[in-house]
Design a protein around this motif. Structure first.
Motif, PDB file in Angstrom:
ATOM      1  N   PHE A  46       6.884   7.415  11.638  1.00 51.41           N
ATOM      2  CA  PHE A  46       5.491   7.700  11.174  1.00 51.41           C
ATOM      3  C   PHE A  46       4.647   8.370  11.836  1.00 51.41           C
ATOM      4  O   PHE A  46       3.541   9.013  11.739  1.00 51.41           O
ATOM      5  CB  PHE A  46       4.870   6.322  10.858  1.00 51.41           C
ATOM      6  CG  PHE A  46       4.734   5.430  11.941  1.00 51.41           C
ATOM      7  CD1 PHE A  46       3.369   5.453  12.575  1.00 51.41           C
ATOM      8  CD2 PHE A  46       5.721   4.641  12.474  1.00 51.41           C
ATOM      9  CE1 PHE A  46       3.154   4.496  13.762  1.00 51.41           C
ATOM     10  CE2 PHE A  46       5.698   3.792  13.645  1.00 51.41           C
ATOM     11  CZ  PHE A  46       4.329   3.673  14.277  1.00 51.41           C
ATOM     12  N   TYR A  47       5.174   8.405  13.309  1.00 53.77           N
ATOM     13  CA  TYR A  47       4.148   9.390  14.246  1.00 53.77           C
ATOM     14  C   TYR A  47       4.228  10.473  14.047  1.00 53.77           C
ATOM     15  O   TYR A  47       3.031  11.389  14.205  1.00 53.77           O
ATOM     16  CB  TYR A  47       4.685   9.077  15.764  1.00 53.77           C
ATOM     17  CG  TYR A  47       4.666   7.530  16.264  1.00 53.77           C
ATOM     18  CD1 TYR A  47       3.281   7.195  16.828  1.00 53.77           C
ATOM     19  CD2 TYR A  47       5.510   6.414  16.415  1.00 53.77           C
ATOM     20  CE1 TYR A  47       2.957   5.921  17.174  1.00 53.77           C
ATOM     21  CE2 TYR A  47       5.025   5.283  16.880  1.00 53.77           C
ATOM     22  CZ  TYR A  47       3.950   4.869  17.408  1.00 53.77           C
ATOM     23  OH  TYR A  47       3.808   3.795  17.895  1.00 53.77           O
ATOM     24  N   ARG A  48       5.562  11.080  13.598  1.00 55.63           N
ATOM     25  CA  ARG A  48       5.497  12.579  13.230  1.00 55.63           C
ATOM     26  C   ARG A  48       4.893  12.862  11.815  1.00 55.63           C
ATOM     27  O   ARG A  48       4.344  14.172  11.896  1.00 55.63           O
ATOM     28  CB  ARG A  48       6.901  12.926  13.232  1.00 55.63           C
ATOM     29  CG  ARG A  48       7.276  14.337  12.898  1.00 55.63           C
ATOM     30  CD  ARG A  48       6.573  15.307  13.998  1.00 55.63           C
ATOM     31  NE  ARG A  48       6.662  16.824  13.612  1.00 55.63           N
ATOM     32  CZ  ARG A  48       7.599  17.705  14.212  1.00 55.63           C
ATOM     33  NH1 ARG A  48       8.634  17.251  14.923  1.00 55.63           N
ATOM     34  NH2 ARG A  48       7.444  18.956  13.797  1.00 55.63           N
ATOM     35  N   PHE A  49       4.692  11.747  10.972  1.00 58.35           N
ATOM     36  CA  PHE A  49       4.144  12.046   9.798  1.00 58.35           C
ATOM     37  C   PHE A  49       2.625  12.333  10.098  1.00 58.35           C
ATOM     38  O   PHE A  49       1.807  13.317   9.656  1.00 58.35           O
ATOM     39  CB  PHE A  49       4.328  10.970   9.031  1.00 58.35           C
ATOM     40  CG  PHE A  49       5.781  10.698   8.394  1.00 58.35           C
ATOM     41  CD1 PHE A  49       6.500  11.332   8.584  1.00 58.35           C
ATOM     42  CD2 PHE A  49       5.924   9.373   7.993  1.00 58.35           C
ATOM     43  CE1 PHE A  49       8.100  11.260   8.274  1.00 58.35           C
ATOM     44  CE2 PHE A  49       7.006   9.022   7.654  1.00 58.35           C
ATOM     45  CZ  PHE A  49       8.276   9.830   7.689  1.00 58.35           C
ATOM     46  N   ILE A  50       2.021  11.585  11.000  1.00 56.55           N
ATOM     47  CA  ILE A  50       0.562  11.459  11.093  1.00 56.55           C
ATOM     48  C   ILE A  50       0.175  12.921  12.087  1.00 56.55           C
ATOM     49  O   ILE A  50      -0.695  13.569  11.865  1.00 56.55           O
ATOM     50  CB  ILE A  50       0.114  10.188  11.933  1.00 56.55           C
ATOM     51  CG1 ILE A  50       0.550   9.158  11.307  1.00 56.55           C
ATOM     52  CG2 ILE A  50      -1.469  10.512  12.396  1.00 56.55           C
ATOM     53  CD1 ILE A  50       0.047   7.794  11.726  1.00 56.55           C
ATOM     54  N   TRP A  51       1.082  13.049  13.002  1.00 55.02           N
ATOM     55  CA  TRP A  51       0.932  14.483  13.838  1.00 55.02           C
ATOM     56  C   TRP A  51       0.924  15.573  12.871  1.00 55.02           C
ATOM     57  O   TRP A  51      -0.082  16.494  12.931  1.00 55.02           O
ATOM     58  CB  TRP A  51       2.236  14.351  14.648  1.00 55.02           C
ATOM     59  CG  TRP A  51       2.178  15.894  15.378  1.00 55.02           C
ATOM     60  CD1 TRP A  51       2.887  17.013  14.936  1.00 55.02           C
ATOM     61  CD2 TRP A  51       2.061  16.162  16.719  1.00 55.02           C
ATOM     62  NE1 TRP A  51       2.689  17.899  16.059  1.00 55.02           N
ATOM     63  CE2 TRP A  51       2.097  17.355  17.299  1.00 55.02           C
ATOM     64  CE3 TRP A  51       1.516  15.260  17.681  1.00 55.02           C
ATOM     65  CZ2 TRP A  51       1.908  18.006  18.458  1.00 55.02           C
ATOM     66  CZ3 TRP A  51       0.942  15.743  19.118  1.00 55.02           C
ATOM     67  CH2 TRP A  51       1.312  17.062  19.203  1.00 55.02           C
ATOM     68  N   GLU A  62      -0.567   9.770  22.169  1.00 60.87           N
ATOM     69  CA  GLU A  62      -0.060   8.438  21.598  1.00 60.87           C
ATOM     70  C   GLU A  62       1.002   8.933  20.520  1.00 60.87           C
ATOM     71  O   GLU A  62       2.032   8.268  20.483  1.00 60.87           O
ATOM     72  CB  GLU A  62      -0.838   7.647  21.043  1.00 60.87           C
ATOM     73  CG  GLU A  62      -0.338   6.259  20.583  1.00 60.87           C
ATOM     74  CD  GLU A  62      -1.400   5.284  19.981  1.00 60.87           C
ATOM     75  OE1 GLU A  62      -0.930   4.325  19.559  1.00 60.87           O
ATOM     76  OE2 GLU A  62      -2.560   5.727  20.086  1.00 60.87           O
ATOM     77  N   LEU A  63       0.835   9.848  19.383  1.00 61.28           N
ATOM     78  CA  LEU A  63       1.329  10.202  18.755  1.00 61.28           C
ATOM     79  C   LEU A  63       2.729  11.069  19.090  1.00 61.28           C
ATOM     80  O   LEU A  63       3.915  10.863  18.835  1.00 61.28           O
ATOM     81  CB  LEU A  63       0.823  11.254  17.613  1.00 61.28           C
ATOM     82  CG  LEU A  63      -0.278  10.590  16.681  1.00 61.28           C
ATOM     83  CD1 LEU A  63      -1.060  11.598  16.018  1.00 61.28           C
ATOM     84  CD2 LEU A  63       0.301   9.670  15.915  1.00 61.28           C
TER      85      LEU A  63
END
Length: 454
Positions: free
Chosen positions: A88-93, A125-126
């Protein structure tokens, strides 16, 4: 009113107790589970799977009860970050990049992070959360996925949790859509529409899609919708919807050759043109001179670089390394290319020689193609199996349900910092799956396994 409540309780007491227990277990899963605690994870999942079976057994004709139950289980995860996946971090990035006019297909995170004025909320953070592997590769998520990421960052108000909530609600609505169109398609095929709940209430589906934010559910919403339109002879509308499915996850591309016999040459040609044109339109906003090369290179890595929860590949690797001195890093590159070619050839043969003009045969052919690919693949993340679950709803085979339980054994790899898999556990997983599949294949007439349909 009290009399109605008492009557309802008497009629559904066991089911209500199961729902309350499952809600508690899902809450523990969401808020109090470290993915390194494999025994706790396995215990929770096993209990949830048992209750899942009993719940459908008790209430399979009670649509409203099971619908509300499935939504309740998903809402447990609404305000918590995923604990079994860091994707999900990459999704938001990626969503933040597009929001700021940056193409995620042509810029690497580990290069962008070096910029002093990177216009991304929570950039460091992402970046740290997505991990080194993701950070050094271009994005491999198709355009509709990217659109969802972007909407999530816009509506999330610059908050990571806010973006998570938007993505999670999207996945929940997609699952409700799968239930809706899945039941309609089951009715169209003259099958019991309660079979859709084997997907909707499956713990793997709830945990991996809603809980861990994998977008197979969104892909499958468009896929099932398209299958329903095609079954209703509305294939002109079904084609662009099918393209939307591909533009969430690429997997449905595998099935395109199978439509040749179903539609016939003329209709299938028009169907392919509509699908291809829709995909091209959706890809145009991201197109650049380096896009095709970057994207194909990133997707190709999944065939030749990664290993997780593999069945046949692990057996071949064990023999090749121990008896033929093969180098693992060389083996996977060769194996990946061979499997990619083999799957293409196998799909074409199934398209040419199976009687896919029959709709039931067509869907079974899809199940054969995808199952074969996963059985042979070097990477089978548990959430991949969700696609098999959906296809199996429309066939007489239920081994995908068994696999949706057995796949949890693969999470042993997360119990150690080096992500080393336990081959004995993987062997148990695949023995269960292949054993169940063989039993289904050799059964005759009414003895064909209808264990999950009772």
């Amino acid at each position: 009113m009290p009399h109605q409540i008492i009557k309802f309780w008497k009629l559904h007491a066991y089911a209500i107790i199961i729902v309350l227990a499952c809600t508690l277990f899902y809450a523990v899963f969401a808020f109090d589970l470290d993915r390194q605690d494999f025994l706790k994870l396995l215990g929770l999942f096993t209990a949830l799977f048992f209750f899942y079976y009993k719940l459908i057994q008790f209430e399979k004709w009670n649509f409203k009860f099971l619908l509300v139950t499935g939504i309740l289980f998903r809402l447990v995860f609404l305000f918590v970050e995923p604990n079994l996946s860091q994707d999900f971090y990459r999704f938001i990035w990626d969503g933040e990049l597009i929001k700021n006019g940056i193409n995620p297909y042509i810029h690497l995170p580990n290069q962008l992070i070096l910029q002093e004025e990177l216009p991304i909320a929570h950039a460091h953070e992402l970046f740290a959360g997505m991990g080194d592997l993701s950070a050094k590769h271009f994005s491999n998520y198709p355009p509709i996925n990217q659109l969802i990421f972007t909407i999530a960052t816009l509506l999330g108000g610059g908050s990571i949790l806010g973006s998570i909530i938007v993505m999670r609600l999207t996945i929940i609505f997609a699952d409700i859509g799968i239930l809706y169109f899945g039941r309609k398609l089951l009715q169209n095929l003259n099958k019991s529409n309660h079979m859709a709940f084997w997907y909707f209430l499956n713990p793997l589906v709830i945990i991996e899609l809603t809980g861990n934010l994998h977008f197979e559910g969104v892909m499958l919403f468009f896929f099932v919708w398209s299958l329903y339109l095609i079954a209703c002879n509305k294939w002109v509308w079904g084609a662009p919807v099918y393209a939307l499915s591909i533009m969430v996850k690429l997997v449905p591309i595998l099935f395109l050759p199978l439509f040749l016999k179903y539609f016939g040459f003329k209709k299938s040609t028009l169907f392919y043109i509509l699908v291809g044109a829709t995909c091209l339109i959706l890809l145009l906003p991201f197109y650049s001179q380096v896009f095709v090369n970057n994207y194909s290179e990133t997707v190709g890595l999944w065939f030749s670089n990664f290993e997780f929860n593999a069945g046949i590949y692990n057996a071949i690797k064990k023999v090749a390394v121990n008896y033929f001195d093969a180098k693992p890093w060389e083996l996977i590159k060769v194996y990946g290319k061979v499997i990619a070619i083999s799957v293409i050839i196998g799909t074409v043969l199934i398209a040419l020689f199976r009687k896919n003009q029959n709709y039931n045969v067509l869907i079974t052919s899809m199940l054969i193609v995808l199952s074969s690919y996963y059985f042979l693949s070097s990477t089978v993340h548990p959430w991949y199996i969700v696609f098999l679950l959906v296809l199996s709803m429309f066939t007489r085979y239920q081994y995908a349900i068994v696999w949706s339980f057995a796949a949890i054994l693969s999470y042993y790899a997360y119990s150690n910092p080096d992500y080393i898999e336990n081959l004995w556990l993987l062997a148990i997983e695949y023995i269960l799956v292949f054993g169940f599949l063989i039993y289904e294949l050799i059964g005759k007439g009414e003895k064909k396994l209808h264990f999950f349909k009772k």
